[in-house]
Motif scaffolding. Structure first.
Motif, PDB file in Angstrom:
ATOM      1  N   LYS A   1      33.928  31.050  47.993  1.00 46.95           N
ATOM      2  CA  LYS A   1      33.116  32.256  47.957  1.00 46.95           C
ATOM      3  C   LYS A   1      31.800  32.054  47.209  1.00 46.95           C
ATOM      4  O   LYS A   1      30.860  32.824  47.379  1.00 46.95           O
ATOM      5  CB  LYS A   1      33.910  33.397  47.310  1.00 46.95           C
ATOM      6  CG  LYS A   1      35.130  33.825  48.110  1.00 46.95           C
ATOM      7  CD  LYS A   1      35.857  34.966  47.411  1.00 46.95           C
ATOM      8  CE  LYS A   1      37.088  35.400  48.197  1.00 46.95           C
ATOM      9  NZ  LYS A   1      37.817  36.504  47.516  1.00 46.95           N
ATOM     10  N   GLU A   2      31.749  31.023  46.350  1.00 46.76           N
ATOM     11  CA  GLU A   2      30.569  30.801  45.517  1.00 46.76           C
ATOM     12  C   GLU A   2      29.574  29.812  46.120  1.00 46.76           C
ATOM     13  O   GLU A   2      28.475  29.647  45.609  1.00 46.76           O
ATOM     14  CB  GLU A   2      31.003  30.298  44.139  1.00 46.76           C
ATOM     15  CG  GLU A   2      31.832  31.300  43.346  1.00 46.76           C
ATOM     16  CD  GLU A   2      31.050  32.552  43.000  1.00 46.76           C
ATOM     17  OE1 GLU A   2      29.932  32.421  42.481  1.00 46.76           O
ATOM     18  OE2 GLU A   2      31.552  33.650  43.267  1.00 46.76           O
ATOM     19  N   SER A   3      29.950  29.123  47.208  1.00 45.41           N
ATOM     20  CA  SER A   3      29.067  28.123  47.808  1.00 45.41           C
ATOM     21  C   SER A   3      29.394  28.016  49.292  1.00 45.41           C
ATOM     22  O   SER A   3      30.210  28.769  49.833  1.00 45.41           O
ATOM     23  CB  SER A   3      29.252  26.769  47.111  1.00 45.41           C
ATOM     24  OG  SER A   3      30.543  26.235  47.389  1.00 45.41           O
ATOM     25  N   SER A   4      28.780  27.035  49.946  1.00 46.10           N
ATOM     26  CA  SER A   4      29.031  26.816  51.372  1.00 46.10           C
ATOM     27  C   SER A   4      30.205  25.879  51.612  1.00 46.10           C
ATOM     28  O   SER A   4      30.526  25.559  52.753  1.00 46.10           O
ATOM     29  CB  SER A   4      27.776  26.221  52.029  1.00 46.10           C
ATOM     30  OG  SER A   4      27.462  24.955  51.448  1.00 46.10           O
ATOM     31  N   CYS A   5      30.867  25.433  50.541  1.00 42.50           N
ATOM     32  CA  CYS A   5      31.953  24.459  50.661  1.00 42.50           C
ATOM     33  C   CYS A   5      33.127  25.024  51.460  1.00 42.50           C
ATOM     34  O   CYS A   5      33.556  26.159  51.242  1.00 42.50           O
ATOM     35  CB  CYS A   5      32.424  24.027  49.274  1.00 42.50           C
ATOM     36  SG  CYS A   5      33.810  22.866  49.288  1.00 42.50           S
ATOM     37  N   GLY A   6      33.636  24.207  52.369  1.00 37.35           N
ATOM     38  CA  GLY A   6      34.815  24.571  53.140  1.00 37.35           C
ATOM     39  C   GLY A   6      35.624  23.329  53.462  1.00 37.35           C
ATOM     40  O   GLY A   6      35.072  22.237  53.622  1.00 37.35           O
ATOM     41  N   ILE A   7      36.940  23.466  53.538  1.00 33.30           N
ATOM     42  CA  ILE A   7      37.837  22.354  53.844  1.00 33.30           C
ATOM     43  C   ILE A   7      38.765  22.776  54.980  1.00 33.30           C
ATOM     44  O   ILE A   7      39.346  23.867  54.946  1.00 33.30           O
ATOM     45  CB  ILE A   7      38.694  21.947  52.626  1.00 33.30           C
ATOM     46  CG1 ILE A   7      37.819  21.603  51.421  1.00 33.30           C
ATOM     47  CG2 ILE A   7      39.607  20.772  52.981  1.00 33.30           C
ATOM     48  CD1 ILE A   7      37.033  20.326  51.552  1.00 33.30           C
ATOM     49  N   ALA A   8      38.897  21.920  55.991  1.00 32.48           N
ATOM     50  CA  ALA A   8      39.840  22.138  57.086  1.00 32.48           C
ATOM     51  C   ALA A   8      41.053  21.242  56.872  1.00 32.48           C
ATOM     52  O   ALA A   8      40.905  20.052  56.580  1.00 32.48           O
ATOM     53  CB  ALA A   8      39.183  21.840  58.427  1.00 32.48           C
ATOM     54  N   PHE A   9      42.245  21.804  56.999  1.00 34.29           N
ATOM     55  CA  PHE A   9      43.505  21.074  56.847  1.00 34.29           C
ATOM     56  C   PHE A   9      44.204  21.005  58.203  1.00 34.29           C
ATOM     57  O   PHE A   9      44.322  22.031  58.889  1.00 34.29           O
ATOM     58  CB  PHE A   9      44.435  21.775  55.849  1.00 34.29           C
ATOM     59  CG  PHE A   9      43.892  21.901  54.453  1.00 34.29           C
ATOM     60  CD1 PHE A   9      44.337  21.057  53.438  1.00 34.29           C
ATOM     61  CD2 PHE A   9      42.958  22.885  54.131  1.00 34.29           C
ATOM     62  CE1 PHE A   9      43.855  21.180  52.142  1.00 34.29           C
ATOM     63  CE2 PHE A   9      42.471  23.015  52.842  1.00 34.29           C
ATOM     64  CZ  PHE A   9      42.925  22.160  51.842  1.00 34.29           C
ATOM     65  N   GLN A  10      44.658  19.821  58.579  1.00 36.30           N
ATOM     66  CA  GLN A  10      45.444  19.646  59.799  1.00 36.30           C
ATOM     67  C   GLN A  10      46.786  19.009  59.426  1.00 36.30           C
ATOM     68  O   GLN A  10      46.828  17.855  58.975  1.00 36.30           O
ATOM     69  CB  GLN A  10      44.711  18.752  60.806  1.00 36.30           C
ATOM     70  CG  GLN A  10      45.480  18.503  62.088  1.00 36.30           C
ATOM     71  CD  GLN A  10      45.605  19.753  62.955  1.00 36.30           C
ATOM     72  OE1 GLN A  10      44.602  20.367  63.299  1.00 36.30           O
ATOM     73  NE2 GLN A  10      46.829  20.129  63.281  1.00 36.30           N
ATOM     74  N   PHE A  11      47.860  19.775  59.562  1.00 35.88           N
ATOM     75  CA  PHE A  11      49.182  19.293  59.196  1.00 35.88           C
ATOM     76  C   PHE A  11      49.901  18.729  60.416  1.00 35.88           C
ATOM     77  O   PHE A  11      49.779  19.261  61.527  1.00 35.88           O
ATOM     78  CB  PHE A  11      50.015  20.424  58.591  1.00 35.88           C
ATOM     79  CG  PHE A  11      49.460  20.991  57.318  1.00 35.88           C
ATOM     80  CD1 PHE A  11      49.767  20.410  56.089  1.00 35.88           C
ATOM     81  CD2 PHE A  11      48.620  22.100  57.337  1.00 35.88           C
ATOM     82  CE1 PHE A  11      49.264  20.935  54.908  1.00 35.88           C
ATOM     83  CE2 PHE A  11      48.112  22.627  56.161  1.00 35.88           C
ATOM     84  CZ  PHE A  11      48.433  22.037  54.947  1.00 35.88           C
ATOM     85  N   SER A  12      50.639  17.651  60.194  1.00 29.61           N
ATOM     86  CA  SER A  12      51.478  17.064  61.238  1.00 29.61           C
ATOM     87  C   SER A  12      52.749  16.559  60.584  1.00 29.61           C
ATOM     88  O   SER A  12      52.966  16.784  59.393  1.00 29.61           O
ATOM     89  CB  SER A  12      50.738  15.924  61.959  1.00 29.61           C
ATOM     90  OG  SER A  12      50.366  14.910  61.046  1.00 29.61           O
ATOM     91  N   ALA A  13      53.581  15.866  61.319  1.00 32.91           N
ATOM     92  CA  ALA A  13      54.859  15.402  60.783  1.00 32.91           C
ATOM     93  C   ALA A  13      54.637  14.431  59.629  1.00 32.91           C
ATOM     94  O   ALA A  13      54.253  13.282  59.829  1.00 32.91           O
ATOM     95  CB  ALA A  13      55.675  14.726  61.883  1.00 32.91           C
ATOM     96  N   GLY A  14      54.854  14.911  58.408  1.00 27.00           N
ATOM     97  CA  GLY A  14      54.756  14.057  57.236  1.00 27.00           C
ATOM     98  C   GLY A  14      53.354  13.665  56.829  1.00 27.00           C
ATOM     99  O   GLY A  14      53.174  12.764  55.998  1.00 27.00           O
ATOM    100  N   ARG A  15      52.316  14.353  57.332  1.00 27.83           N
ATOM    101  CA  ARG A  15      50.944  13.986  56.982  1.00 27.83           C
ATOM    102  C   ARG A  15      50.058  15.222  56.963  1.00 27.83           C
ATOM    103  O   ARG A  15      50.396  16.271  57.523  1.00 27.83           O
ATOM    104  CB  ARG A  15      50.363  12.974  57.990  1.00 27.83           C
ATOM    105  CG  ARG A  15      51.221  11.754  58.241  1.00 27.83           C
ATOM    106  CD  ARG A  15      50.471  10.696  59.039  1.00 27.83           C
ATOM    107  NE  ARG A  15      49.544   9.965  58.195  1.00 27.83           N
ATOM    108  CZ  ARG A  15      49.898   8.919  57.445  1.00 27.83           C
ATOM    109  NH1 ARG A  15      51.147   8.505  57.417  1.00 27.83           N
ATOM    110  NH2 ARG A  15      48.995   8.289  56.730  1.00 27.83           N
TER     111      ARG A  15
END
Length: 316
Positions: free
Chosen positions: A268-282
């Motif tokens: 909310k304080e900056s433009s930072c964003g992270i995308a998470f992609q979950f799969s089997a054990g990773r």
């Protein structure tokens, strides 16, 4: 007649001046909490307090009575920093309204050091807790300063001089609850680290969701996922060290799950964003916004992390 009238006006004026004397400082009437808080300068978030500010000399007449601090706040304010027989002067610095709680900042001046304290109060003025947030220099030479951002996250920075011009910097980030509780949510440090040992500030949080757990990529890179407030959210902590420690990054926050096996975080304080992609054990992460405030300029929050096997609890 005029002479008597002038004398009467003079007596009334003197009486009025005496009545304006601040309660709690020798006046007949005791100090009220409203009088006490008026001694503090109104402030706003974000707020900063460093050692240089603590070293500024203030007139003794601006000091607040220790008895008043004990009555309205706490009688253990100085515990652990000053001896029982040491003479310490207390100076009111600032009063700040936060989202969940309010704050009062007090400076303590002793024989060899000055210390800043953050007193946490509820919205009705009841004292809840205190946090040591600044210091001009302890016995080992560590100097402490602090900053509070607009989201009420408190960052306490401890800087210690090493050999030559080298310094060790440690930053502790705290969240304050409505009840005054203070929770450590993240620690950054440029001090020496031992391979394989990472401090995880959310390690003890629940991990019942199918994606909750610890994911690693080498000895000094970790993504920790923990349960959120509901099944649609999650808590996370990311830390990594690349290029033999020349590029580091650390970030924590609350993300939310979206369609499929994906998750997302937006600061909310900056433009930072992270995308998470979950799969089997990773889990795979990538930046979807500029996160330079949380990492080195030549590396990014990206990569593939394998899930660590959770240690089974021994049966008693």
């Amino acid at each position: 007649m005029k002479r008597y009238l002038l004398l009467l006006l003079t007596i009334v004026a003197l009486a009025a001046c005496k009545s304006k004397k601040k309660p709690g400082r020798g006046a007949d009437e005791p100090m009220t909490f409203e009088d006490f808080q008026e001694l503090f300068t109104p402030g706003t978030l974000p707020y900063k307090l460093n050692a240089d500010t603590l070293q500024l000399k203030q007139a003794d007449s601006l000091a607040v009575d220790v008895a008043d601090v004990s009555r309205f706040l706490t009688d253990t304010l100085l515990k652990g920093d000053y001896g029982k027989t040491e003479k310490v002067k207390l100076f009111p610095l600032a009063r700040i309204q936060g989202n969940l709680t309010n704050y009062m900042v007090i400076k303590a001046v002793g024989r060899t050091q000055s210390t800043g304290y953050l007193c946490i109060l509820d919205k009705k003025g009841k004292y809840l807790n205190r946090l040591r947030i600044a210091n001009t220099g302890s016995a080992d030479g560590t100097v402490v300063s602090t900053s509070i951002d607009s989201k009420n996250v408190i960052k306490v920075s401890s800087e210690k001089k090493l050999s030559g011009s080298n310094t060790a910097l440690k930053e502790d980030f705290y969240a304050v609850g409505k009840d005054g509780s203070v929770q450590l949510i993240m620690t950054n440090s440029n001090g020496p680290t031992t391979p394989g040992q990472i401090f995880n500030p959310i390690d003890t949080l629940p991990r019942k969701h199918k994606f909750s757990g610890d994911y690693t990529s080498g000895d000094m890179s970790l993504i920790s996922i923990r349960d959120g407030e509901d099944g649609k959210t999650f808590q996370f902590f990311i830390t990594f060290s690349k290029d033999n420690g020349n590029c580091k990054g650390e970030l924590s926050g609350k993300g939310h799950y979206i369609a499929g096996n994906r998750g997302e975080f937006k600061d909310k304080e900056s433009s930072c964003g992270i995308a998470f992609q979950f799969s089997a054990g990773r889990v795979t992460i990538r930046e979807i916004g500029g996160c330079g405030a949380y990492r080195g300029i030549k590396c990014f929050f990206e990569g593939n992390y394998a899930r660590k096997a959770e240690k089974k609890k021994k049966k008693v």
